[in-house]
Motif scaffolding. Structure first.
Motif, short mmCIF file in Angstrom:
data_model
loop_
_atom_site.label_atom_id
_atom_site.label_comp_id
_atom_site.label_asym_id
_atom_site.label_seq_id
_atom_site.Cartn_x
_atom_site.Cartn_y
_atom_site.Cartn_z
N LEU A 26 48.43 36.08 35.94
CA LEU A 26 48.28 37.33 35.19
C LEU A 26 47.20 38.21 35.81
CD1 LEU A 26 48.54 36.10 31.50
CD2 LEU A 26 50.14 37.59 32.71
N LEU A 27 46.08 37.61 36.20
CA LEU A 27 45.01 38.39 36.81
C LEU A 27 45.46 39.01 38.14
CD1 LEU A 27 41.90 36.13 36.13
CD2 LEU A 27 42.54 38.24 34.96
N ASP A 28 46.24 38.25 38.92
CA ASP A 28 46.78 38.79 40.18
C ASP A 28 47.78 39.91 39.91
OD1 ASP A 28 45.23 37.16 41.76
OD2 ASP A 28 46.81 35.65 42.03
N MET A 29 48.65 39.71 38.91
CA MET A 29 49.65 40.70 38.59
C MET A 29 49.00 42.02 38.14
SD MET A 29 52.72 40.53 35.79
CE MET A 29 51.64 40.74 34.40
N LEU A 30 47.91 41.90 37.40
CA LEU A 30 47.21 43.09 36.93
C LEU A 30 46.21 43.63 37.95
CD1 LEU A 30 46.51 41.88 33.29
CD2 LEU A 30 48.25 43.52 34.03
N SER A 31 46.11 42.96 39.08
CA SER A 31 45.21 43.35 40.18
C SER A 31 43.75 43.42 39.73
CB SER A 31 45.63 44.69 40.78
OG SER A 31 46.94 44.61 41.29
N VAL A 32 43.35 42.47 38.89
CA VAL A 32 41.96 42.45 38.42
C VAL A 32 41.26 41.14 38.77
CG1 VAL A 32 42.32 44.10 36.54
CG2 VAL A 32 42.65 41.66 36.12
N SER A 33 41.89 40.30 39.57
CA SER A 33 41.28 39.00 39.87
C SER A 33 39.96 39.16 40.62
CB SER A 33 42.24 38.10 40.64
OG SER A 33 42.62 38.71 41.84
N ALA A 35 37.91 41.77 40.40
CA ALA A 35 36.94 42.32 39.45
C ALA A 35 36.42 41.25 38.51
CB ALA A 35 37.56 43.46 38.65
N VAL A 36 37.31 40.39 38.03
CA VAL A 36 36.90 39.30 37.13
C VAL A 36 36.01 38.31 37.89
CG1 VAL A 36 37.72 37.33 35.78
CG2 VAL A 36 38.87 39.53 35.59
N GLY A 37 36.33 38.06 39.14
CA GLY A 37 35.53 37.15 39.95
C GLY A 37 34.12 37.63 40.18
N LYS A 38 33.89 38.93 40.08
CA LYS A 38 32.56 39.51 40.31
C LYS A 38 31.72 39.60 39.04
CE LYS A 38 34.07 42.13 44.29
NZ LYS A 38 34.35 43.45 44.85
N ILE A 39 32.29 39.29 37.89
CA ILE A 39 31.53 39.34 36.64
C ILE A 39 30.52 38.20 36.65
CG2 ILE A 39 31.65 39.13 34.13
CD1 ILE A 39 34.49 40.24 34.27
N PRO A 40 29.24 38.51 36.43
CA PRO A 40 28.24 37.44 36.44
C PRO A 40 28.56 36.36 35.41
CG PRO A 40 27.19 39.59 36.40
CD PRO A 40 28.66 39.81 36.20
N ILE A 41 28.30 35.16 35.74
CA ILE A 41 28.50 33.95 34.94
C ILE A 41 29.98 33.66 34.72
CG2 ILE A 41 28.00 32.74 32.79
CD1 ILE A 41 25.42 34.38 32.64
N ILE A 42 30.75 34.58 34.18
CA ILE A 42 32.16 34.34 33.86
C ILE A 42 32.98 34.18 35.13
CG2 ILE A 42 34.24 35.33 32.81
CD1 ILE A 42 32.23 34.39 30.76
N GLY A 43 32.76 35.02 36.12
CA GLY A 43 33.57 34.97 37.34
C GLY A 43 33.52 33.62 38.03
N ALA A 44 32.34 33.05 38.11
CA ALA A 44 32.20 31.76 38.79
C ALA A 44 32.63 30.59 37.92
CB ALA A 44 30.75 31.57 39.22
N ASN A 45 32.69 30.81 36.62
CA ASN A 45 33.00 29.73 35.68
C ASN A 45 34.20 30.05 34.81
OD1 ASN A 45 30.64 28.08 36.34
ND2 ASN A 45 29.52 29.82 35.52
N LEU A 46 35.18 30.72 35.39
CA LEU A 46 36.36 31.12 34.62
C LEU A 46 37.12 29.90 34.09
CD1 LEU A 46 38.09 33.45 33.63
CD2 LEU A 46 39.38 33.31 35.76
#
Length: 104
Positions: A26-33, A35-46
């Motif tokens: 879903l993240l790839d389909m929405l082309s936000v993977s 951006a999500v990966g760069k969010i502090p704390i959440i990106g590295a621990n999704l």
């Protein structure tokens, strides 16, 4: 630790792998993977965040059998979610052992 507890954690780790495949798709389909990966704390621990969400949605409390009540109910959700995410290497080892046994 009873054996069914280990089995429950392994099954939840398998379910987490399936859910993460869907989330990544879903993240790839929405082309936000990225951006999500760069969010502090959440990106590295999704995976951990999704695991905690999975435990919350399923309303499962495995570790409570061993610890009893904790200070707040959300602590059980977080602890179980972190443990399920931590069980991914164990799940991989179990699947690998089963595959090796099937080849023998």
């Amino acid at each position: 630790m009873k054996m069914y507890t280990l089995g429950a954690f392994v099954l939840l780790a398998i379910a987490l792998g399936v859910v993460m495949t869907v989330v990544d798709g879903l993240l790839d389909m929405l082309s936000v993977s990225d951006a999500v990966g760069k969010i502090p704390i959440i990106g590295a621990n999704l995976t951990v965040a999704v695991s905690i969400g999975l435990i919350w949605v399923l309303d499962v409390s495995i570790i409570q059998n061993f610890t009893g009540e904790m200070r707040a109910s959300w602590v059980h959700i977080v602890v179980d979610g972190v443990l399920v995410a931590g069980m991914i290497p164990v799940k991989n080892a179990v699947v690998s052992a089963i595959e090796k046994g099937m080849r023998a």
